[in-house]
Each structure stands twice: as structure tokens, then as C-alpha cells.
Write an enzyme that holds these catalytic residues in place. Structure first.
Site, PDB file in Angstrom:
ATOM      1  N   TYR A  15     -47.584 -86.899  27.322  1.00 44.84           N
ATOM      2  CA  TYR A  15     -47.242 -85.477  27.513  1.00 44.84           C
ATOM      3  C   TYR A  15     -48.342 -84.520  27.039  1.00 44.84           C
ATOM      4  O   TYR A  15     -48.172 -83.308  27.131  1.00 44.84           O
ATOM      5  CB  TYR A  15     -45.923 -85.160  26.786  1.00 44.84           C
ATOM      6  CG  TYR A  15     -44.777 -86.015  27.278  1.00 44.84           C
ATOM      7  CD1 TYR A  15     -44.343 -85.912  28.593  1.00 44.84           C
ATOM      8  CD2 TYR A  15     -44.156 -86.943  26.452  1.00 44.84           C
ATOM      9  CE1 TYR A  15     -43.313 -86.708  29.066  1.00 44.84           C
ATOM     10  CE2 TYR A  15     -43.120 -87.733  26.905  1.00 44.84           C
ATOM     11  CZ  TYR A  15     -42.705 -87.617  28.219  1.00 44.84           C
ATOM     12  OH  TYR A  15     -41.690 -88.406  28.691  1.00 44.84           O
ATOM     13  N   HIS A  40     -42.190 -81.477  36.094  1.00 38.98           N
ATOM     14  CA  HIS A  40     -42.353 -82.571  35.142  1.00 38.98           C
ATOM     15  C   HIS A  40     -43.792 -82.578  34.648  1.00 38.98           C
ATOM     16  O   HIS A  40     -44.724 -82.536  35.464  1.00 38.98           O
ATOM     17  CB  HIS A  40     -41.986 -83.922  35.758  1.00 38.98           C
ATOM     18  CG  HIS A  40     -40.541 -83.969  36.129  1.00 38.98           C
ATOM     19  ND1 HIS A  40     -39.557 -84.015  35.167  1.00 38.98           N
ATOM     20  CD2 HIS A  40     -39.934 -83.880  37.319  1.00 38.98           C
ATOM     21  CE1 HIS A  40     -38.382 -83.983  35.776  1.00 38.98           C
ATOM     22  NE2 HIS A  40     -38.578 -83.896  37.080  1.00 38.98           N
TER      23      HIS A  40
HETATM   24  O1  CA2 Z   1     -42.604 -85.471  32.422  1.00 35.66           O
HETATM   25  C1  CA2 Z   1     -41.659 -84.740  32.109  1.00 35.66           C
HETATM   26  O2  CA2 Z   1     -41.754 -83.519  31.999  1.00 35.66           O
HETATM   27  C2  CA2 Z   1     -40.302 -85.361  31.778  1.00 35.66           C
HETATM   28  O3  CA2 Z   1     -39.297 -84.503  32.300  1.00 35.66           O
HETATM   29  C3  CA2 Z   1     -40.225 -85.435  30.261  1.00 35.66           C
HETATM   30  C4  CA2 Z   1     -38.984 -86.123  29.738  1.00 35.66           C
HETATM   31  C5  CA2 Z   1     -38.774 -87.479  30.430  1.00 35.66           C
HETATM   32  O4  CA2 Z   1     -37.540 -88.040  30.030  1.00 35.66           O
HETATM   33  C6  CA2 Z   1     -38.818 -87.349  31.953  1.00 35.66           C
HETATM   34  O5  CA2 Z   1     -38.665 -88.626  32.526  1.00 35.66           O
HETATM   35  C7  CA2 Z   1     -40.114 -86.733  32.411  1.00 35.66           C
HETATM   36  C8  CA2 Z   1     -39.107 -86.317  28.212  1.00 35.66           C
HETATM   37  C9  CA2 Z   1     -39.117 -84.991  27.459  1.00 35.66           C
HETATM   38  C10 CA2 Z   1     -39.920 -84.973  26.203  1.00 35.66           C
HETATM   39  O6  CA2 Z   1     -39.970 -86.195  25.519  1.00 35.66           O
HETATM   40  C11 CA2 Z   1     -40.736 -86.336  24.406  1.00 35.66           C
HETATM   41  C12 CA2 Z   1     -40.784 -87.611  23.883  1.00 35.66           C
HETATM   42  C13 CA2 Z   1     -41.547 -87.853  22.773  1.00 35.66           C
HETATM   43  C14 CA2 Z   1     -42.252 -86.825  22.167  1.00 35.66           C
HETATM   44  C15 CA2 Z   1     -42.211 -85.562  22.683  1.00 35.66           C
HETATM   45  C16 CA2 Z   1     -41.449 -85.314  23.810  1.00 35.66           C
END
Ligand code: CA2
Length: 144
Positions: A22, A99
Site C-alpha cells: 500500500y 483501490h
Molecule cells: O488496494 C486497496 O485499496 C484495497 O481496497 C485495500 C484493502 C484490501 O482488503 C483490498 O483487497 C484492496 C485493505 C485496506 C488496508 O489494509 C491495510 C493492511 C495493513 C496495513 C495497512 C492497511
């Protein structure tokens, strides 16, 4: 033009873990980017983040009759939530799904999007810049 930006669960943790997927930018950086884009595009922004599905549904319903566009990253609920899909369909406000990561290049379950079925466009894998693109797309295509 009034645009609601919605972020789903764990996006408030951006920059804290998983920078490989991310990026290093934090949620505060995202809020700063949204403000900057709103100024440049001369749009009014309301932003909301929640870790709770029903709260996101409530906010989508709140937008009815008030907002002209929605930018939504439903995060994990993307791949599970019929309730968010139904709310977006119910309000019928042009919505762009964003996303940060390229979900198509990840696990198969991330390639299913319920919310996306009610969106006019999906932007994936462009990092935080995808939110600015979504705002510009709504302004260019739905500004009355
Ligand atoms: O790529 C994206 O923006 C997502 O929507 C992000 C989500 C994920 O479940 C989708 O499949 C794709 C996750 C949100 C944030 O997750 C974090 C995990 C660990 C540390 C920081 C943020």
C-alpha cells in the site's frame, strides 16, 4: 459539485504496515491529497472512514440528495458486501471505486468486487493518486 469520499476498514492504518503493498504514505497524507485535489478542482469534499459495514451503508444513505458523486474504497468489504452494493444502487449517485493496490494481481478473492457492480468506473493500482483521478473523473463527467 459535492463529492463524498468513503474509506473502509483498516485504511486508517495506511503507512503503518505492509508498505510493500500500500506504499509508505499514511492516512493523513491521503486526507491532505484529498484537500489539495478538492481545491484544485473547486469541488466540496466530505470524507468519512469507518471500520464498520453498517456505518458505511449509513453514510451512503446520508449522501442521498446531498452529494453529486461518491469515491469509495470499501477495502475488505469490496469483496464481501452486498449491503454496500445495495446502498450504492439505492442512492444512484455516480460512484467511482478506488483501490490503492492492483487487486487483479493479488489473491483471487480480491478480484471479486460487489461494490464495483454499482460504480461507473474502477481505478486500481495507482496508489493514493487513484483518489485524485476519481475526483477528476467525476468532475469531468458529472459536473452539472
Ligand atoms: O488496494 C486497496 O485499496 C484495497 O481496497 C485495500 C484493502 C484490501 O482488503 C483490498 O483487497 C484492496 C485493505 C485496506 C488496508 O489494509 C491495510 C493492511 C495493513 C496495513 C495497512 C492497511
Amino acid at each position: 459539485m459535492k463529492i463524498l469520499v468513503l474509506n473502509g476498514p483498516n485504511l486508517n492504518m495506511l503507512g503503518i504496515r505492509e508498505p510493500g503493498i500500500y506504499g509508505k504514505n499514511t492516512f493523513s497524507d491521503l486526507l491532505a491529497l484529498l484537500e489539495e485535489t478538492a481545491k484544485e478542482e473547486n469541488v466540496e469534499l466530505e470524507q468519512y472512514q469507518s471500520n464498520h459495514e453498517g456505518c458505511l451503508v449509513d453514510k451512503i444513505q446520508w449522501a442521498y440528495g446531498k452529494m453529486d458523486g461518491i469515491v469509495i474504497n470499501p477495502a475488505g468489504y469490496t469483496h464481501t458486501s452486498v449491503a454496500i452494493l445495495d446502498a450504492l444502487k439505492a442512492v444512484s449517485i455516480p460512484a467511482v471505486e478506488v483501490h490503492i493496490s492492483d487487486v487483479d494481481a493479488r489473491e483471487p478473492f480480491r478480484q471479486i468486487s460487489y461494490a464495483g457492480l454499482a460504480c461507473v468506473k474502477t481505478i486500481k493500482g495507482h496508489g493514493l493518486a487513484g483518489y485524485a483521478e476519481a475526483i477528476r473523473f467525476l468532475k469531468e463527467n458529472y459536473y452539472k
